[in-house]
Design an enzyme around this catalytic site. Structure first.
Site: not given
Length: 196
Positions: A68, A7, A141
């Site tokens: 991501e 992330d 996160d």
């Protein structure tokens, strides 16, 4: 399959490693966050992100890295930092020959919770349940990184197999296609004359 989820972020870059296969129980191998000081210059911060990701790759030896996909936000400064951290993660994996896949936030939410509009609390709760954890992974996160890894194990494997099958079925000299039928990016195509 072992997937390392990233992330991306400059201040906090979430990292999560999950073992599993579609239809089988998932196991969390590791989870954490690579942190950089917000007051530092961009160069040293990106170097810290790279060193952190390299350490995770050394320790866990994933089969694939899921990152991501950066999407447009109103805060250009935030999206730039996220995109730069994302690029570092992709570079670290590609340098080692580890395949990289990008997943959108809504794709990850839908895979983990069943809704592409789920909030962070719902994603974190489902990650905890799916990985049978005693407590929710923190910070958010870290939970998002685990969700990325789960998403790829459940969804990415099928896309990878379809892409390989399409590449094998393509006539010699024809441009490669993605699982959706679109032309693959040049870097994903076989060189001219190469065996498919």
């Amino acid at each position: 399959m072992r997937v390392l989820g990233v992330d991306p972020g400059l201040t906090r870059c979430g990292i999560g490693v999950v073992d599993g296969a579609p239809g089988r129980p998932l196991t969390m191998v590791g989870v954490g966050v690579v942190r950089t000081p917000a007051e530092a210059d961009i160069g040293p911060r990106l170097l810290l992100v790279e060193q952190g990701i390299e350490s995770w790759l050394d320790e866990h030896r994933p089969d694939l890295v899921a990152v991501e996909r950066v999407f447009a936000q109103h805060n250009v400064r935030t999206v730039m930092g996220t995109a730069q951290a994302s690029a570092v993660a992709m570079l670290c994996a590609t340098r080692r020959g580890i395949p990289v896949t990008l997943h959108t936030p809504s794709e990850v939410k839908a895979a983990v919770t069943g809704s592409g509009r789920a909030d962070k609390a719902q994603v974190t709760a489902m990650v905890q349940r799916l990985l049978r954890l005693d407590a929710p992974p923190k910070p958010a996160d870290a939970a998002d990184a685990l969700a990325l890894a789960i998403c790829h194990i459940w969804r990415g494997g099928a896309s990878d197999r379809i892409a390989v099958a399409l590449a094998k079925a393509a006539p010699a000299g024809a441009p490669a296609r993605t699982a959706t039928g679109a032309r693959a990016p040049y870097s994903a195509r076989s060189p001219r004359g190469a065996a498919r």
